[in-house]
Design an enzyme around this catalytic site. Sequence first.
Site, PDB file in Angstrom:
ATOM      1  N   SER A   1       0.815  -1.204   0.000  1.00 39.17           N
ATOM      2  CA  SER A   1       0.000   0.000   0.000  1.00 39.17           C
ATOM      3  C   SER A   1       0.852   1.259   0.000  1.00 39.17           C
ATOM      4  O   SER A   1       1.585   1.508  -0.938  1.00 39.17           O
ATOM      5  CB  SER A   1      -0.959  -0.034   1.198  1.00 39.17           C
ATOM      6  OG  SER A   1      -2.041   0.824   0.979  1.00 39.17           O
TER       7      SER A   1
ATOM      8  N   LYS B   1     -20.672  18.458   6.415  1.00 34.25           N
ATOM      9  CA  LYS B   1     -19.724  18.750   7.480  1.00 34.25           C
ATOM     10  C   LYS B   1     -19.632  17.641   8.524  1.00 34.25           C
ATOM     11  O   LYS B   1     -18.605  17.490   9.184  1.00 34.25           O
ATOM     12  CB  LYS B   1     -20.091  20.076   8.160  1.00 34.25           C
ATOM     13  CG  LYS B   1     -18.988  20.645   9.044  1.00 34.25           C
ATOM     14  CD  LYS B   1     -17.722  20.884   8.237  1.00 34.25           C
ATOM     15  CE  LYS B   1     -16.599  21.418   9.119  1.00 34.25           C
ATOM     16  NZ  LYS B   1     -15.346  21.588   8.364  1.00 34.25           N
TER      17      LYS B   1
END
Length: 294
Positions: free
Chosen positions: A123, A175
């Site tokens: 990764s 948000k």
Amino acid sequence: MFNFFRMVFSPIIAILDFITKYFKTIVFLTIIYFVVVDSNESLTDTNSYANLQKIELSGPIMDVSKTLEDIEKAKLDKNIKGIMLVVNSPGGSVAPSVELAYAIKELKEIKPVVVYASGVIASGSYYASIWANKIIANPGSMVGSIGVIMQGVNAEELMSKIGVSTQTVKAGKFKESGTPTRKWTDFEEKQLQSVIDDTYNMFIGDVANARSLDIKNHTQFADAKIFTAKQAKEVGLVDEVATISYAQNVLVTLSKVDTPIWKKQDKFDKFMDRLVSETVSNISTNFVSGLKAY
């Protein structure tokens, strides 16, 4: 008479008393002196002739400031003709992994870089390595896991049982995306998925570009698959499956040095760097969440 002898020998008595009282401290400082000071003197002599250098990338990738500093110093050191990046890392956060990748890319433009996968190169740590001249993997190493993940908990049921609720004031529809206090809404999950997809596309695009792979076949070399070193070579993620001595010889050839002299790091500095790195990584792993190229 006793007072006379006491006065005469008082300096010696004081020294012996001090040594007895602070024996452990003296032993510790003596060890530090011989290990750190003496070794630094010998290292200065040896490193003044060094023409090759190893840089380690180990553990979860969170704070990479020290590694970036090492890369920058190696890039500016005219005596250093080649760099070996020794990797043993499961990956980590996206941004620092990308930062390392492009630091290696810039370094490669000046002097050759060989990556040696000593254990795990997966990764984010694989992302960091893609621009090297060669990627050589230990036969027992694990390679790949090219993917992106974002995780979060849903503690709504637990909070309900213990009588805890949240109050939120926000501006902006998204948000509160990723909140652990409730199940994510469909539009929040869709928006977060778009972030993951875009990051993944960047990841596979850079891998394909750096390794000269066809991005249309990304499910063969990416898709978060884990490969053995042999399998990784078959799909084009590494160049060779070999030991570190072979990787060193490859770097010597690419660097065109007649007599390879490896730069040595002070043992005490190396210990402290690893201690700080592991501490930061453990704290970050346990307490920081976010977008990860794991």
